[in-house]
Design an enzyme around this catalytic site. Structure first.
Site, PDB file in Angstrom:
ATOM      1  N   VAL A   9       0.852  -1.185   0.000  1.00 47.20           N
ATOM      2  CA  VAL A   9       0.000   0.000   0.000  1.00 47.20           C
ATOM      3  C   VAL A   9       0.892   1.242   0.000  1.00 47.20           C
ATOM      4  O   VAL A   9       1.704   1.428   0.903  1.00 47.20           O
ATOM      5  CB  VAL A   9      -0.935   0.023   1.241  1.00 47.20           C
ATOM      6  CG1 VAL A   9      -1.831   1.267   1.204  1.00 47.20           C
ATOM      7  CG2 VAL A   9      -1.784  -1.233   1.300  1.00 47.20           C
TER       8      VAL A   9
ATOM      9  N   ALA B  36       4.583   4.083   2.940  1.00 41.29           N
ATOM     10  CA  ALA B  36       4.031   2.846   2.356  1.00 41.29           C
ATOM     11  C   ALA B  36       4.161   1.723   3.377  1.00 41.29           C
ATOM     12  O   ALA B  36       4.866   1.858   4.373  1.00 41.29           O
ATOM     13  CB  ALA B  36       4.796   2.468   1.095  1.00 41.29           C
ATOM     14  N   LYS B  37       3.483   0.649   3.137  1.00 41.27           N
ATOM     15  CA  LYS B  37       3.675  -0.558   3.954  1.00 41.27           C
ATOM     16  C   LYS B  37       3.308  -1.754   3.094  1.00 41.27           C
ATOM     17  O   LYS B  37       2.480  -1.645   2.188  1.00 41.27           O
ATOM     18  CB  LYS B  37       2.748  -0.523   5.176  1.00 41.27           C
ATOM     19  CG  LYS B  37       3.175  -1.456   6.282  1.00 41.27           C
ATOM     20  CD  LYS B  37       4.334  -0.838   7.018  1.00 41.27           C
ATOM     21  CE  LYS B  37       4.648  -1.514   8.311  1.00 41.27           C
ATOM     22  NZ  LYS B  37       5.419  -0.585   9.161  1.00 41.27           N
ATOM     23  N   GLY B  38       3.924  -2.895   3.402  1.00 40.77           N
ATOM     24  CA  GLY B  38       3.585  -4.114   2.669  1.00 40.77           C
ATOM     25  C   GLY B  38       3.365  -5.240   3.649  1.00 40.77           C
ATOM     26  O   GLY B  38       3.765  -5.150   4.811  1.00 40.77           O
TER      27      GLY B  38
ATOM     28  N   ASP C  70      10.034  -5.415   8.833  1.00 42.34           N
ATOM     29  CA  ASP C  70       8.990  -5.078   9.805  1.00 42.34           C
ATOM     30  C   ASP C  70       8.740  -6.380  10.585  1.00 42.34           C
ATOM     31  O   ASP C  70       9.577  -7.286  10.581  1.00 42.34           O
ATOM     32  CB  ASP C  70       7.737  -4.576   9.076  1.00 42.34           C
ATOM     33  CG  ASP C  70       6.805  -3.814  10.003  1.00 42.34           C
ATOM     34  OD1 ASP C  70       7.053  -2.629  10.258  1.00 42.34           O
ATOM     35  OD2 ASP C  70       5.822  -4.402  10.490  1.00 42.34           O
TER      36      ASP C  70
END
Ligand code: GLU
Length: 418
Positions: free
Chosen positions: A65, A110-112, A151
């Site tokens: 995202v 962003a993050k995934g 993460d």
């Protein structure tokens, strides 16, 4: 600030949007800019099929995202976790935008995530999962487009596989991910940065408000990258770690735990549970233990309207992302608990990620001392900036969001793309 706060349960994205909304209202942003900043710019949802060691194919769900890129390339970690749903990853991508803006690193957010349980997979399966996921999102990544990092459930090894999978298509590109192993262009100080950064933030704040840290009793939820480094750095400031936990449970000793011996014990047993001279506590109980400083450094929403009234600590240091729900935040603010919010406190990881990206781009390695000096400078600046505003807007969280949202809104406006 609004005296109303939405009740629990609330989705992570709704909660993070609530904190954003309060700042956007304070700043009197237009409805159009609010819509733009509330929602992500782009969401990729992709299947990640993996042939497992037993020969069967498992299809995992993967997300990247990209929330906002007005201040620079999208930046944020990749999470391998059973709770890595679209809603959670989206909420975390928003937090990255605000965190990066507040830290004043030149990145968007962003993050995934891949919804999986990495503890049930071996290295061969994890390598396949990482490569397939990277291939599927490769077209939206790039050192000047989107730069992943570790993460929850991922680490420097996963970043090495990502760099390799990206490099197979695009040529050797170390700056495509941060949090890499040192041997492959990682930065000194990156691993300890999230926990170390949190403690730097605490000590800068403590000086500003004249809060003596020596002999304070601390309970830490989580003994991962953040919790471990936080414990080691808190001890250096004279704090006493009375409780600590991991996914299997926690331990408590009101006179203090020996962290050096706990590190050795953890290496051997892969858990803190069963450590000498301590009582067993659950992760839930740890939140309510008698202590001065509580450090949630594991998962989201652990402090909510069910337990907020039972918290004994008078300072909460948010090592984790989104550990306190809006309803709990309100209860704690009203009872005078000082909350040092996630976007301010746990930026150490991404700040040193920024240094890693700079080093990769310049092909010049910094010493660990240089990294740590710069980390301190960045955190010092952001805590002082947020604190200066917090006097007039009541809480450090609200002040942090206002500073961050204003910077991003200004970048959107300056670019003139709407
Ligand atoms: N995953 C970390 C965070 O939530 C680090 C992100 C990064 O270094 O890009 O802040």
């Amino acid at each position: 600030m609004n005296s109303f706060a939405p009740n629990d349960p609330i989705s992570s994205f709704e909660a993070v949007s609530w904190f954003f909304e309060e700042a956007a209202n304070y700043l009197q942003l237009s409805d159009g800019i609010k819509d733009l900043l509330r929602n992500p710019w782009r969401v990729i949802h992709t299947q990640v099929p993996v042939r497992m060691n037993d020969g069967k194919i498992n299809v995992f769900q993967g997300y990247r995202v990209q929330h906002n890129g007005a201040r620079g390339p999208y930046k944020g970690g990749i999470r391998f976790h059973p709770d890595a749903t679209r809603d959670d990853v989206t909420a975390l991508s928003c937090l990255m935008t605000w965190k990066n803006a507040l830290a004043d690193v030149p990145f968007g957010g962003a993050k995934g995530g891949v919804q999986c349980d990495p503890s049930k997979m071996d290295l061969v399966e994890l390598n396949s999962l990482t490569r397939r996921f990277t291939q599927n999102i490769e077209h939206i990544l790039g050192p000047n487009r989107d730069i992943p990092a570790p993460d929850m459930g991922t680490n420097s090894q996963v970043m090495a596989w990502m760099m390799d999978a990206y490099g197979q298509i695009n040529g050797h590109t170390p700056s495509i991910v941060t949090g890499k192993p040192i041997e492959l262009g990682g930065s000194y100080g990156r691993e300890a940065a999230p926990g170390k950064g949190a403690v730097i933030a605490l000590s800068v704040w403590a000086k500003l408000v004249n809060y003596e840290l020596k002999d304070r009793k601390v309970a830490i939820q989580g003994f991962g990258q953040v919790g471990k480094a936080a414990a080691e750095n808190l001890i250096k400031l004279g704090c006493i770690i009375v409780a600590i936990s991991d996914v299997n449970g926690g331990i408590y000793n009101s006179t203090g735990l020996n962290i050096d011996r706990l590190n050795e014990y953890f290496q051997e047993n892969q858990t803190v549970v069963g450590f000498e001279s301590s009582d067993a506590v659950s992760n839930r109980e740890l939140i309510e233990l008698p202590c001065d400083i509580l450090v949630p450094a594991a998962i989201s929403e652990v402090i909510n309207s069910r337990n907020a009234n039972s918290i004994k600590a008078n300072v909460i240091l948010e090592g984790a992302n989104y550990p306190v729900t809006p309803a709990a935040d309100k209860i704690l603010n009203e009872s005078g608990v000082a909350i040092l919010p996630d976007i301010l406190v746990n930026a150490g990881g991404v700040i040193v990620s920024y240094f890693e990206w700079v080093q990769n781009t310049q092909q010049f390695r910094w010493t660990e001392e240089h990294v740590n000096r710069e980390l301190e400078r960045y955190i010092n600046d952001s805590v002082k900036t947020a604190y200066a505003l917090s006097g007039s807007v009541q809480t450090l969280r609200h002040a942090s969001y206002i500073v961050a949202v204003e910077r991003v809104a200004r970048a959107v406006e300056l670019r003139g793309f709407v």
